[in-house]
Design a protein around this motif. Structure first.
Motif, PDB file in Angstrom:
ATOM      1  N   GLY A 132     -15.221  20.928   3.247  1.00  0.00           N
ATOM      2  CA  GLY A 132     -16.153  20.120   2.372  1.00  0.00           C
ATOM      3  C   GLY A 132     -16.278  18.429   1.350  1.00  0.00           C
ATOM      4  O   GLY A 132     -16.971  17.978   1.459  1.00  0.00           O
ATOM      5  N   TYR A 133     -15.090  18.270   1.750  1.00  0.00           N
ATOM      6  CA  TYR A 133     -14.211  16.464   1.674  1.00  0.00           C
ATOM      7  C   TYR A 133     -13.484  15.668   2.278  1.00  0.00           C
ATOM      8  O   TYR A 133     -13.815  14.681   2.284  1.00  0.00           O
TER       9      TYR A 133
ATOM     10  N   PRO B 286     -22.933   8.212  11.645  1.00  0.00           N
ATOM     11  CA  PRO B 286     -23.336   5.929  11.077  1.00  0.00           C
ATOM     12  C   PRO B 286     -22.034   5.666  10.588  1.00  0.00           C
ATOM     13  O   PRO B 286     -22.125   6.566   8.702  1.00  0.00           O
ATOM     14  N   GLU B 287     -21.318   5.264  10.299  1.00  0.00           N
ATOM     15  CA  GLU B 287     -20.060   4.582   9.690  1.00  0.00           C
ATOM     16  C   GLU B 287     -20.595   4.238   7.950  1.00  0.00           C
ATOM     17  O   GLU B 287     -19.857   4.278   7.197  1.00  0.00           O
ATOM     18  N   LYS B 288     -21.971   3.615   7.906  1.00  0.00           N
ATOM     19  CA  LYS B 288     -22.527   3.450   6.708  1.00  0.00           C
ATOM     20  C   LYS B 288     -22.503   4.345   5.548  1.00  0.00           C
ATOM     21  O   LYS B 288     -22.581   4.766   4.686  1.00  0.00           O
ATOM     22  N   GLU B 289     -23.013   5.613   6.653  1.00  0.00           N
ATOM     23  CA  GLU B 289     -23.207   7.100   5.718  1.00  0.00           C
ATOM     24  C   GLU B 289     -22.482   7.272   4.678  1.00  0.00           C
ATOM     25  O   GLU B 289     -22.136   8.655   4.075  1.00  0.00           O
ATOM     26  N   PHE B 290     -21.328   7.242   5.558  1.00  0.00           N
ATOM     27  CA  PHE B 290     -19.892   7.098   4.062  1.00  0.00           C
ATOM     28  C   PHE B 290     -19.556   6.674   3.185  1.00  0.00           C
ATOM     29  O   PHE B 290     -18.804   7.316   2.480  1.00  0.00           O
ATOM     30  N   LYS B 291     -20.301   6.139   3.118  1.00  0.00           N
ATOM     31  CA  LYS B 291     -19.550   5.016   2.348  1.00  0.00           C
ATOM     32  C   LYS B 291     -20.808   5.018   0.931  1.00  0.00           C
ATOM     33  O   LYS B 291     -21.153   5.950   0.656  1.00  0.00           O
ATOM     34  N   ALA B 292     -19.938   4.884  -0.423  1.00  0.00           N
ATOM     35  CA  ALA B 292     -20.230   5.305  -1.965  1.00  0.00           C
ATOM     36  C   ALA B 292     -22.134   4.977  -1.616  1.00  0.00           C
ATOM     37  O   ALA B 292     -22.942   3.509  -1.074  1.00  0.00           O
ATOM     38  N   GLY B 293     -23.449   5.524  -1.929  1.00  0.00           N
ATOM     39  CA  GLY B 293     -24.481   5.962  -2.011  1.00  0.00           C
ATOM     40  C   GLY B 293     -25.083   6.323  -0.463  1.00  0.00           C
ATOM     41  O   GLY B 293     -26.098   6.546  -0.263  1.00  0.00           O
ATOM     42  N   GLY B 294     -23.591   6.363   0.359  1.00  0.00           N
ATOM     43  CA  GLY B 294     -24.385   6.991   1.371  1.00  0.00           C
ATOM     44  C   GLY B 294     -24.326   8.612   1.922  1.00  0.00           C
ATOM     45  O   GLY B 294     -23.855   8.980   0.748  1.00  0.00           O
ATOM     46  N   GLN B 295     -25.451   9.021   2.646  1.00  0.00           N
ATOM     47  CA  GLN B 295     -25.558   9.799   2.470  1.00  0.00           C
ATOM     48  C   GLN B 295     -24.845  11.214   3.186  1.00  0.00           C
ATOM     49  O   GLN B 295     -25.181  12.764   2.760  1.00  0.00           O
ATOM     50  N   ALA B 296     -23.495  10.726   3.347  1.00  0.00           N
ATOM     51  CA  ALA B 296     -23.011  11.968   3.896  1.00  0.00           C
ATOM     52  C   ALA B 296     -21.537  11.759   3.311  1.00  0.00           C
ATOM     53  O   ALA B 296     -20.353  12.045   3.664  1.00  0.00           O
ATOM     54  N   ASN B 297     -21.621  10.441   1.917  1.00  0.00           N
ATOM     55  CA  ASN B 297     -20.633  10.419   1.465  1.00  0.00           C
ATOM     56  C   ASN B 297     -20.317  11.404   0.774  1.00  0.00           C
ATOM     57  O   ASN B 297     -20.941  12.415  -0.235  1.00  0.00           O
TER      58      ASN B 297
ATOM     59  N   THR C 130     -17.246  14.715  12.496  1.00  0.00           N
ATOM     60  CA  THR C 130     -18.374  13.407  11.804  1.00  0.00           C
ATOM     61  C   THR C 130     -18.152  12.257  11.954  1.00  0.00           C
ATOM     62  O   THR C 130     -19.241  11.501  11.764  1.00  0.00           O
ATOM     63  N   THR C 131     -17.299  11.759  12.924  1.00  0.00           N
ATOM     64  CA  THR C 131     -16.871  10.122  13.397  1.00  0.00           C
ATOM     65  C   THR C 131     -17.641  10.134  14.012  1.00  0.00           C
ATOM     66  O   THR C 131     -18.341   8.905  14.591  1.00  0.00           O
ATOM     67  N   VAL C 132     -17.979  11.176  15.413  1.00  0.00           N
ATOM     68  CA  VAL C 132     -18.601  10.366  16.529  1.00  0.00           C
ATOM     69  C   VAL C 132     -19.933  10.797  16.281  1.00  0.00           C
ATOM     70  O   VAL C 132     -21.235  10.069  16.983  1.00  0.00           O
TER      71      VAL C 132
ATOM     72  N   TYR D 168     -24.289  16.993   5.789  1.00  0.00           N
ATOM     73  CA  TYR D 168     -25.308  16.733   5.936  1.00  0.00           C
ATOM     74  C   TYR D 168     -25.284  16.363   7.613  1.00  0.00           C
ATOM     75  O   TYR D 168     -26.544  16.845   8.066  1.00  0.00           O
ATOM     76  N   LEU D 169     -23.805  17.236   7.903  1.00  0.00           N
ATOM     77  CA  LEU D 169     -24.492  17.184   9.460  1.00  0.00           C
ATOM     78  C   LEU D 169     -25.650  18.710   9.733  1.00  0.00           C
ATOM     79  O   LEU D 169     -26.618  19.277  10.378  1.00  0.00           O
ATOM     80  N   ALA D 170     -25.384  19.753   8.595  1.00  0.00           N
ATOM     81  CA  ALA D 170     -26.022  20.807   9.125  1.00  0.00           C
ATOM     82  C   ALA D 170     -26.926  20.582   8.209  1.00  0.00           C
ATOM     83  O   ALA D 170     -28.246  21.170   8.958  1.00  0.00           O
ATOM     84  N   HIS D 171     -27.857  19.572   7.632  1.00  0.00           N
ATOM     85  CA  HIS D 171     -29.338  19.548   7.053  1.00  0.00           C
ATOM     86  C   HIS D 171     -30.100  18.946   7.881  1.00  0.00           C
ATOM     87  O   HIS D 171     -30.913  18.874   9.171  1.00  0.00           O
TER      88      HIS D 171
END
Length: 649
Positions: free
Chosen positions: A59-60, A307-318, A302-304, A324-327
């Motif tokens: 999950g994380y 987008p890198e910015k989505e992993f950061k705090a506030g991003g949709q994939a954080n 998840t890496t490919v 995120y991919l499931a949705h």
């Protein structure tokens, strides 16, 4: 005539199975040794209990790897998998062989040290184990509540209620274990099966998008080469960031902790549970292989694809990369189902931790005299651990990040200790090549542990609090139980039986004697001194009792009594014990029960300060023997008329 009052149903339910223990140090936890024939669960079902913790890291973990390693995430994850399969897995397969009753690596290290330094060392490791397991319960519940609160459909309704939701999830987990351990396994099997199937769907669909959108792979490889140059640099950087990915190694310690509940085979015995060991190895290997496949696949997609910015705090994939991919690729309905499954398995990840606590603590603390007798029962300990989890949740305000350092520290310390224990075991077995290999694994895990401690020192501080708490409570408990009768059984050899039988027709008199030089004059002078002190005639008959002190830090033990005739005249009963007063009291009670006569024992006063003598008794099993023997007898036999007589002069 009034009958006996009916038994307290609540107390009976709470302490169910406690009276069934048949051996010292045994316990009735969820993984207590089953009575022959061995009954238990199939290994794949027990795997699901450890899997709710191990597999829930999906999950994380991909998000953690992306934040720590960036574009290198798939390569760093491959390094993690190599360490898992070539390092952690062989270590714990060996732990399963060396400790087939669920004690884990702690028992292996316990055998290396004795006396109080060994007990304190084990208590320290139990402190880190408590840190690992309890933080797993609270962190997983907090993470599940976070996913619930941050769900777009529930944010408005649940905002600001994360603490309450986390406490409720912890309470529900405790409720499952209060109801029964089999229910916990059944819930775990269902959760793991659904969660792995949903993750497999996400991985397969995402891989399909990778194949149809071929440019994402070339874009990734080009950016990776531009950033790091060559493969050697990539591997080097992956090793540097590896400690931040180490949570992907969690789950092995609980894998061996649940060993006693693995079914094994009909021919298994307590001394040689070959089927249980074999099936536990299957459990460990299968869990590691499943997790390794998912770790590599999920870190890649998840890496490919994100987008890198989505992993950061506030991003949709954080903190929710796969969600995120499931949705994105499977729609809102599937994404919501995936979220619910993630929340459920994160909540129940604490089940394997609770199982580990219920297995480890009752195996050690009561046996050391460092916990009440009821600590061997399941339900009281579930309540205790649940209340502690409430406290930890409140202290950390149900914050996931605040507990991450403590969790990682507990996991890594236990894994490092396991690797060291296995290294020592292979060295003693003369297995040179394996010793070299396990030494390398130990060095790597120690490196990861040290780096983690340097980066997140709060983990050690939290672990130190658990260690200090366990040691303090343990010592206070042992102090409170100082005068408890510790001997679990008394066995006399034929000569000792004959001595007791000969005296049974008259007054049974014993003399407590220190087993020093054992010269003829020592025995003669001792008898004369006792007769003078107690104004007895010379024709009185005596048998000497000589106790040789063993490890005074041990609490419970069997007592073996041997009879011999010294200097062709003096009858002596010799015995070994960790506590002289306890051994004498136990023998006196056994003689009373077997003969129906009240035995008498004679002492000489011990010189010295009474407080110092008590400390000597508490720590070293000796000291002021006469009054302590009398106090142990008073605690064990409340009826003064039936109590053996203690004389001191």
């Amino acid at each position: 005539m009034a009958g006996h009052p009916p038994p307290n149903r609540v107390r009976t339910w709470m302490l169910q199975g406690l009276s069934d223990m048949g051996k010292p140090g045994g316990h009735t936890g969820p993984h207590a040794e089953p009575a022959p024939p061995h009954k238990g669960q199939r290994w794949w079902r027990v795997m699901c209990l450890t899997g709710v913790d191990y597999f829930s890291t999906l999950g994380y973990q991909p998000g953690i790897a992306a934040l720590a390693a960036g574009l290198l995430s798939p390569i760093a994850t491959v390094v993690l998998v190599i360490v898992t399969l070539a390092g952690a897995l062989p270590v714990y397969r060996r732990v399963a062989e060396e400790s087939p009753h669920g004690e884990g690596s702690i028992a292996m290290l316990e055998r290396l040290l004795s006396y109080w330094q060994g007990k304190l060392f084990v208590l320290t490791l139990l402190g880190f184990a408590a840190t690992d397991f309890l933080i797993t319960i609270t962190l997983s519940a907090a993470d599940a509540s976070t996913h619930l609160v941050e769900n777009p459909h529930l944010t408005d309704a649940l905002h600001g209620r994360q603490m309450l939701i986390t406490l409720l999830l912890v309470a529900l987990l405790g409720g499952v274990f209060l109801k029964g351990f089999l229910d916990a396994i059944g819930v775990a099997v269902a959760l793991v099966a659904v969660y792995l199937v949903l993750n497999a769907v996400v991985v397969i669909v995402s891989m399909g998008h990778v194949l149809t959108e071929g440019h994402v792979v070339t874009d990734w490889t080009s950016a990776l080469t531009a950033e790091h140059g060559n493969v050697l640099v990539m591997i080097g950087v992956s090793l540097i960031v590896f400690p931040k990915l180490a949570l992907g190694l969690s789950g092995f310690e609980t894998g061996v902790a649940v060993m006693p509940y693995v079914q094994g085979e009909p021919g298994d015995t307590e001394d040689a549970p070959k089927g249980r060991i074999r099936d536990t190895k299957k459990l460990l290997t299968s869990a590691a292989l499943i997790m390794s496949v998912f770790l590599i696949a999920t870190s890649f997609i998840t890496t490919v694809l994100i987008p890198e910015k989505e992993f950061k705090a506030g991003g949709q994939a954080n903190g929710r990369a796969l969600s995120y991919l499931a949705h994105q690729y499977l729609g809102g309905v599937f994404g919501t189902v995936y979220d619910l499954s993630t929340i459920a398995i994160l909540w129940f990840a604490g089940a394997s931790a609770m199982a580990g606590l219920l297995n480890l603590m009752p195996r050690y603390l009561p046996r050391y005299g460092m916990a009440p007798h009821w600590a061997r029962a399941v339900r009281p300990m579930v309540i205790v651990f649940t209340l502690i989890a409430f406290l930890v949740t409140w202290i950390f305000d149900a914050n996931v990040d605040a507990q991450g350092g403590a969790y990682a520290t507990g996991v890594l310390v236990l894994m490092s200790s396991a690797a060291i224990a296995v290294t020592i075991a292979t060295h003693k077995a003369g297995q040179r090549n394996r010793t070299i290999a396990f030494t390398s694994v130990s060095a790597l895990l120690l490196y990861v542990t040290v780096v983690n401690v340097i980066e997140r020192p709060e983990g050690v501080r939290i672990g130190a609090c658990f260690i200090a708490g366990i040691i303090l409570v343990s010592l206070l408990s042992r102090l409170a139980r100082s005068f408890e009768l510790r001997v679990t059984s008394v066995t006399l050899d034929a000569t000792a039986e004959r001595f007791i039988r000969d005296m049974a027709s008259r007054k049974i008199r014993f003399i407590a004697n220190e087993p020093d030089q054992r010269e003829k004059a020592d025995y003669r002078n001792k008898i004369q001194q006792i007769q003078a002190n107690n104004d007895m005639p010379e024709q009185e008959d005596f048998v000497f009792l000589e106790v040789t002190l063993t490890d005074p830090s041990e609490f419970e033990a069997d007592l073996s009594v041997h009879g011999e005739v010294v200097h062709n005249r003096y009858r002596v009963l010799t015995l070994e014990s960790s506590s002289i007063p306890n051994a004498l009291a136990a023998l006196l009670l056994h003689v009373r029960d077997s003969t129906g006569s009240t035995p008498h024992i004679y002492f000489e006063w011990t010189e010295g300060n009474p407080f110092h003598n008590f400390l000597r008794f508490f720590l070293f099993g000796q000291g002021e023997v006469a009054p302590v023997t009398r106090e142990v007898l008073r605690e064990a036999e409340p009826d003064p008329a039936r109590r053996p007589r203690v004389h001191t002069g």
